[in-house]
Structure formats: C-alpha cells, structure tokens
Write an enzyme that holds these catalytic residues in place. Structure first.
Site: not given
Ligand code: NVA
Ligand code: CP
Length: 302
Positions: A129, A288, A260, A132, A220, A102
């Site tokens: 993502h 997930r 998500c 997800q 989101d 990540r």
């Molecule tokens: N768009 C959000 C998704 C978090 C799971 C982010 O990148 O922070």
């Molecule tokens: N939706 C998601 O990826 O959650 P986290 O940021 O908690 O991993």
C-alpha cells in the site's frame, strides 16, 4: 511518465522528492494557492475492493490539480468478466493519462504497467500500500521533524501495510521493528530486503520487544479485505497484539500512534489509545490527499 507500483522500486531520493512536493502542495492548498499541474489530464481509478480514503482523496486531488478522475468499478468493467489485463491496459492507455488501481494481486498492477503506456499507481494490493505509506512518512516528518534516529514499530499482520512500512521506513533511514505472530510474517521479498539493513530492522513475535523506545507506533486490521473467511482464526492468532495503554508504556513518552484506517477498536487498537492519538491519525488521513497529489504530479506530469 513514471509508475508507483511498489516502494521497493523507488529510491530514497525519489521518495524524498515526492514527500517534499507533498509538503509544498499541502502548504499551497492551505493558503488557497492554485496548482493546476495536471490541467487537461484524466486519471482512471479502478477499484476491485472497497475504499473511502483512497477513492475520495484521489478524486478530489485530481480536481485540485486541474484534471479529471473517473471512478471505474471492476464489477462494471469488462475486466470483471474476464477481459485480459493486457487488452484493458492497451485500451485505457488510448483514453487516459494515468490509472490508479486497487486490487488483489500485485501482478495485475505490474501487468498494467507492462502492457500499457501510461502512468500506473498502486492504490493497494494484497502485497503493498505505497500511497498510504507515503502519507504515513509525511505525517511522521510533520510530527517528528525528520527521520534520522527514529524508531518506527508496527504491531500486527505481515500484510500490505507492514510490507510497505518496512520498505519505506528503512529507505528513509528509520529503525524499523515489527511484531507479528508466527505464520503472519511478511513475505520473503520483504524480509530479504530488510536483511540488508542489518540491525536497523528487527522482527519479533513480542509486541513488548518491538515497541520498546519507539517514536512511532503503527498497526492495521487483523483481517484485510479478501480474508474475511479467516476472521475467527486470525482473532485467535492476534490476541495479545492489541495496542493498549499498558503496551504504550514501553514506547517513548512522546510516541505517536498512526493507523491507516479503517480501525477496529478493541481488536488491533484500544479506543482510548485511538482517541488519544486522533490528532496524528486524522492528519495522516488528510495527508493521503497531499501525498497522492504529489505522486500524481510526479508520475503523470511530462
Ligand atoms: N490491510 C488492510 C488495509 C486497508 C486500507 C486491507 O488490505 O484491507
Ligand atoms: N487507508 C485506506 O486506504 O483507506 P480506504 O480503504 O478507505 O481507501
């Protein structure tokens, strides 16, 4: 060995194969049937951003598959002090069987795959993502029984979630409609991909237009990780893009809402809509685990 760098790289057949495996693993999990498909394998999990769901579901998933997962914060790795990704990839390939990462830039994920020799799984970048969205597709199929003839709508930022939903939704055969303010639309790579699907894809700045007769509604956060300094500006740009009961009246009567998570109540979604959809939203979070176990088996099992 296979990678999951972005859904753009996967065919519809590959997506469906992993969704079917996810359903099977979920069934086995619920019935106490052991499935040690990755016995003796180790997954490294590199995090440059926060996580609750991704971290826990990958670690638990790897355990349930008979393998081991290692949490690696990029702050503690030499990569955080500037060791090149080319070298990190080659070193970690000597110890591990797969890496879930990540991070911010998509290029870092692509470079790990380019220079390493083990399976690379994207656990979120600024661009996409995919894990997800596989869980989202799994949840949609559970609630709606399939994808044919469904309309999926996403309201909000043209961010990692919207990008992967557009690609995943279109690839499995749904109609996809997105509403985002000008200046917050998905990148050209995504709109070019979607353009090939003709009237199966719609992009508008009107949430009312996008949500019309939708079977599945998603949103989101307005401010993603790494964009914190833009928060005030974004709150202004996204005013009117909140999923409220009134907006939901334009969707089909049996539409479900997915998120998500984490969710910002009163911003992209109202508390009452969120709680009315807590069933699908927390099934989505649970999925997930099952979807990622399927991804790991698909990518890491010889
Ligand atoms: N768009 C959000 C998704 C978090 C799971 C982010 O990148 O922070
Ligand atoms: N939706 C998601 O990826 O959650 P986290 O940021 O908690 O991993």
């Amino acid at each position: 060995m296979k990678h999951l760098l972005k859904l753009l790289d996967w065919s519809m057949d590959e997506i469906m194969e992993v969704l079917n495996l996810a359903d099977q693993l979920k069934y086995e999990n619920k019935h106490g049937i052991e499935h040690h498909h990755l016995k003796g394998k180790t997954l490294g999990m590199i995090f440059s951003k926060s996580s609750t769901r991704t971290r826990v579901s990958f670690e638990v998933g790897m355990h349930q598959l008979g393998g081991h997962a290692l949490f690696l914060s990029s702050r503690d790795l030499q990569i955080g002090r500037g060791e090149p990704v080319q070298d990190t990839a080659r070193v970690l390939s000597r110890y591990l069987d797969g890496i879930m990462i990540r991070t911010f830039e998509q290029k870092e994920v692509e470079d790990l795959a380019k220079y390493g020799s083990i399976a690379i799984i994207n656990g979120l970048t600024d661009f996409c993502h995919p894990c997800q969205v596989l869980a989202d597709l799994m949840t949609i199929r559970e609630y709606k029984g399939g994808f044919d003839g469904l309309k999926m709508c996403f309201i909000g930022d043209g961010n990692n979630m919207m990008n992967s939903l557009v690609v995943g939704g279109l690839k499995v055969g749904m109609k996809v409609s997105v509403a985002c303010p000008e200046g917050y639309r998905p990148p050209k790579e995504i709109t070019d991909f979607a353009a090939a699907y003709g009237d199966m894809f719609e992009m508008t700045d009107s949430p009312e237009v996008a949500i019309k007769d939708a079977d599945v509604v998603l949103t989101d956060v307005w401010t993603s990780m790494g964009q914190e300094e833009e928060r005030a500006e974004r709150e202004k740009a996204f005013a009117g893009y909140c999923i409220s009961k009134e907006l939901m009246e334009n969707a089909k009567g049996d539409a479900i809402v997915l998120h998500c998570l984490p969710a910002h109540r009163g911003e992209e979604i109202m508390e009452d809509v969120f709680e009315a959809n807590a069933g699908p939203i927390f099934d989505e979070a649970e999925n997930r685990l099952h979807a990622q176990k399927a991804v790991m088996v698909h990518c890491m099992k010889e």
